[in-house]
Write a protein that holds these residues in place. Sequence first.
Motif, mmCIF file in Angstrom:
data_model
loop_
_atom_site.group_PDB
_atom_site.id
_atom_site.type_symbol
_atom_site.label_atom_id
_atom_site.label_comp_id
_atom_site.label_asym_id
_atom_site.label_seq_id
_atom_site.Cartn_x
_atom_site.Cartn_y
_atom_site.Cartn_z
ATOM 1 N N LEU A 28 17.230 -1.624 -2.412
ATOM 2 C CA LEU A 28 17.017 -0.360 -1.793
ATOM 3 C C LEU A 28 18.124 -0.291 -0.678
ATOM 4 N N SER A 29 18.282 -1.405 0.186
ATOM 5 C CA SER A 29 19.199 -1.565 1.195
ATOM 6 C C SER A 29 20.786 -1.096 1.000
ATOM 7 N N GLY A 30 21.062 -2.155 -0.106
ATOM 8 C CA GLY A 30 22.381 -2.180 -0.476
ATOM 9 C C GLY A 30 22.727 -0.775 -1.289
ATOM 10 N N VAL A 31 21.943 -0.175 -1.814
ATOM 11 C CA VAL A 31 21.990 0.979 -2.556
ATOM 12 C C VAL A 31 22.366 2.077 -1.584
ATOM 13 N N GLY A 55 16.124 -4.081 -6.480
ATOM 14 C CA GLY A 55 15.712 -5.400 -5.733
ATOM 15 C C GLY A 55 14.094 -5.508 -6.078
ATOM 16 N N ASN A 56 13.438 -5.664 -5.109
ATOM 17 C CA ASN A 56 11.856 -5.774 -5.088
ATOM 18 C C ASN A 56 11.180 -4.564 -5.691
ATOM 19 N N ALA A 57 11.862 -3.393 -5.683
ATOM 20 C CA ALA A 57 11.297 -2.297 -5.896
ATOM 21 C C ALA A 57 11.767 -1.765 -7.762
ATOM 22 N N SER A 58 12.493 -2.805 -8.200
ATOM 23 C CA SER A 58 12.883 -2.567 -9.506
ATOM 24 C C SER A 58 12.001 -2.755 -10.433
ATOM 25 N N ILE A 61 10.595 -6.388 -10.929
ATOM 26 C CA ILE A 61 9.405 -6.965 -9.904
ATOM 27 C C ILE A 61 8.381 -5.767 -9.796
ATOM 28 N N ARG A 62 8.626 -5.034 -9.515
ATOM 29 C CA ARG A 62 7.643 -3.761 -9.551
ATOM 30 C C ARG A 62 6.696 -3.756 -8.575
ATOM 31 N N LEU A 63 7.351 -3.945 -7.120
ATOM 32 C CA LEU A 63 6.481 -3.574 -5.832
ATOM 33 C C LEU A 63 6.894 -2.300 -5.559
ATOM 34 N N TRP A 64 5.741 -1.636 -4.644
ATOM 35 C CA TRP A 64 5.970 -0.204 -4.347
ATOM 36 C C TRP A 64 6.832 -0.452 -3.145
ATOM 37 N N ALA A 65 7.594 0.836 -2.834
ATOM 38 C CA ALA A 65 8.437 0.667 -1.518
ATOM 39 C C ALA A 65 7.538 1.481 -0.613
ATOM 40 N N LEU A 66 7.514 0.847 0.782
ATOM 41 C CA LEU A 66 6.616 1.192 1.732
ATOM 42 C C LEU A 66 7.361 1.175 3.051
ATOM 43 N N GLY A 67 6.883 1.810 4.323
ATOM 44 C CA GLY A 67 7.428 1.705 5.455
ATOM 45 C C GLY A 67 6.459 2.238 6.607
ATOM 46 N N ALA A 68 6.964 2.701 7.188
ATOM 47 C CA ALA A 68 6.177 3.222 8.765
ATOM 48 C C ALA A 68 4.839 3.906 8.383
ATOM 49 N N THR A 69 4.622 4.664 7.195
ATOM 50 C CA THR A 69 3.440 5.268 6.883
ATOM 51 C C THR A 69 2.389 4.137 6.444
ATOM 52 N N SER A 70 2.932 2.965 6.061
ATOM 53 C CA SER A 70 1.943 2.024 5.895
ATOM 54 C C SER A 70 0.620 2.530 4.929
ATOM 55 N N VAL A 393 9.892 -4.726 5.543
ATOM 56 C CA VAL A 393 9.283 -3.808 4.173
ATOM 57 C C VAL A 393 10.680 -2.775 3.714
ATOM 58 N N MET A 394 10.558 -2.600 2.444
ATOM 59 C CA MET A 394 11.768 -1.759 1.610
ATOM 60 C C MET A 394 12.164 -0.627 2.597
ATOM 61 N N LEU A 395 11.545 0.315 2.861
ATOM 62 C CA LEU A 395 11.889 1.581 3.487
ATOM 63 C C LEU A 395 12.343 1.494 4.706
ATOM 64 N N THR A 396 11.559 0.578 5.507
ATOM 65 C CA THR A 396 12.433 0.348 6.724
ATOM 66 C C THR A 396 13.692 -0.254 6.617
ATOM 67 N N CYS A 397 14.022 -1.214 5.789
ATOM 68 C CA CYS A 397 15.295 -1.885 5.433
ATOM 69 C C CYS A 397 16.173 -0.686 4.820
ATOM 70 N N ALA A 398 15.873 -0.011 3.946
ATOM 71 C CA ALA A 398 16.761 0.914 3.545
ATOM 72 C C ALA A 398 17.057 2.122 4.589
ATOM 73 N N HIS A 399 16.214 2.490 5.433
ATOM 74 C CA HIS A 399 16.288 3.305 6.646
ATOM 75 C C HIS A 399 17.392 2.845 7.501
ATOM 76 N N GLY A 400 17.413 1.583 7.950
ATOM 77 C CA GLY A 400 18.290 0.992 8.714
ATOM 78 C C GLY A 400 19.700 0.746 8.058
ATOM 79 N N ALA A 401 19.817 0.745 6.610
ATOM 80 C CA ALA A 401 20.786 0.501 5.628
ATOM 81 C C ALA A 401 21.791 1.894 5.883
#
Length: 762
Positions: A28-31, A55-58, A61-70, A393-401
């Motif tokens: 998600l970050s690279g995207v 990545g991990n959200a694909s 692997i099938r991990l849900w993408a989460l971030g600040a809402t936890s 966590v992925m949404l935090t990573c994507a946000h910074g990306a």
Amino acid sequence: MIKSEFSSARDNKLMALNTDLVVIGGGLSGVCVAITAARENLKVVLIQDRPVLGGNASSEIRLWALGATSHMGNNNRWSREGGLINEILLDNLQRNKEGNPLIFDTILLEKIYEEKNITLLLNTAVYETIKIDDRKIKSVKAFCSQNSTTYNVAAPYFCDASGDGIVAFQSGASFRMGAETSDEFDEGFAPNIEDYGNLLGHSLYLYTKDLGKPVSYTAPSFAITNAEDLPRIKNYQLGDHGCKLWWVEYGGRLDTVHESEDIKLELWKVVYGIWDYVKNSGKYPEAENLTLEWVGTIPGKRESRRFEGDYILSQKDIVEQRDHYDAVAFGGWAMDLHPADGIYSKHNSCTQWHGKGVYSIPYRCYYSKDLDNLFLAGRIISASHVAFGSSRVMLTCAHGAQAVGKAAAICLEQNLSPRDLSQKENIEKLQLALNRDGQSIPRLDITDREDLAQLSHISASSTLVFNGFTPGEEWYTLKFGIAQLLPLNLNENYSFEFEVEAETDTTLEIQLKSSALCSHFTPDVVVDGKTFNLKKGKQKITFNTTEAQNIQHYSYCCILKNEKVKVRLSDERITGLMTVQNKVNKAVSNFGRQDPPKDIAVDSFEFWTPERRPGGKNLALTLNKPLPIFEVNNLLNGKVRPESNGNTNAWVAEIEDKTPQVRLKWEKPVTVKTVKLYFDCDFDHALETTLMGHPEDTIPFVVDEYKIKDGSGTILKEVKGNFQAINTLTLDSAISTDVLTFEFSKNDRNIPVSIFKISVFE
């Protein structure tokens, strides 16, 4: 026909690519880096070593993408990440509210393929980094196993979003791997390395399916036979699959880069052994008709290398919510560390300590301090092990990306290095560009001097003056305390009228709470309170405050727990107003309050968290004085979500207004080419990408139909079927007008039309 005689050696097909930005890693970050940069007209090559993106959200692997809402389990109100990643989440909601990971794959692929400036190389692994000198990368070499082609990709800028930091590592950038001691950054939560360990491990998931008839299972010979003895097998509940099995973890004592295949093999042994235990131990007779539908072939990796920037994020940044001059993103997931022994550990599956609110992440964490043209994105950014426990966590990573993609565009335009851009005289341009795209950098006020709306006189056909919610038919039993969030005026007293029903004579306590600081939504101050004596049956009670809050903040009118009492609810939902409950969410270590050990420098406080729709209704209350909190001038303050300082930042029409209008009027004609509208996409709702479903495919606050007219009444744009938060409308050619009128259609009788922001540009 191709016929080739013997040769002592042959080279692969070689393809040389020259571009503006090379992004390594298609999670998600690279995207988000690639799309953001491409939309700024950079030519981008995105190199991904897997057959799919995410990545991990694909779906691999099938991990849900989460971030600040936890998982909506913390006190971070309206904190879902904005901008591009929010656009992706809303796309996924609209087409995939059930959470199918395969469909999420296609949404990411579509986003990339729609950008003409992106060249995507799937199944392509970078294996060599070539430098011009010690501080500058020239190109990377990568090999695609599917087309037997070697790529040499050169660019002035590179972004490593690869997870393990292959390019940053090969280029010699400073990195860390493992946990620091508590002394280095004065981090009380730094783990005991001998006992708890250095690294977070990998996880690998399984999916099951009910075939409606008995299904036998024979485990492979390599599966473990002692699943019953695993310390964490107590976590398993029949029916759990996918990333609900996040606790099936291993590898934190190993080298999570070079021993990753060994870790995967051990996880396969564990997963197949667990399923053997479920099917054949006799302890789960309900599993008779279940079959093993899917097991991951690559594990989800949590931690490996972290590379050093000019700033290293640490525990105090998170707990104290430190603000930085170069803030470009935010986080809000708990500091979440796992024992290194994973599923074999005697410790709990994780240790999570939450902050009171979201924290900002400085731009200086997103580039290497050692390389002049290397950006960092994803979990490898500059952070201590403890801070990484939150920022990973992925949404935090994507946000910074997104910030990285925008930064690369500014650097290319102005011939700057990533470090140059971090200077105080340069960083505001990046922050402004991000906020235009809905980044919502916390506690940052920037005036957009190019926004023509700022020069207009703004008016509306109606404005909601809030004095309460209309009673509905539904009642809420006070199994947990419930609170209505309201932005009350400073230093004023109020009366709140509720209707309650008691099953017997009892008492009921009501409190007015607020927050000690304007930087968070944690109700940690009791302003006033009263205990009421209730008689059996229905009755109205009035809470008259005698003390007023002395800090500008959202207030919490809290009705405390009493399971013998119900309170009437309303069907009305209004932007910037919501209820929360003092309830438990064990999935994110929320047990109603947290009380950490005193020596780890983490706050104790209560959790007041929202309920997912169709729950989460407002209280049917009446105020003794109206709240003017939805004025049309809010559309010009630059903010696109409610803030803890008590600002809703929204214009809201009267609930009866079925075709509300907003009008911008200038003293003399202006040239208009682009208009942007920012709608309420309910930033408090966690939009998990997979496994968990959602109650609707469109956020109900979003305006789906509207028209824009010029001063003569000519329709410039008409939009139908909108479900996105940000609408950017570019006219075929610029026009000159002294008036823009926005006509909106109301689509839910209980939800008034609302908007956060309107911007107009030449």
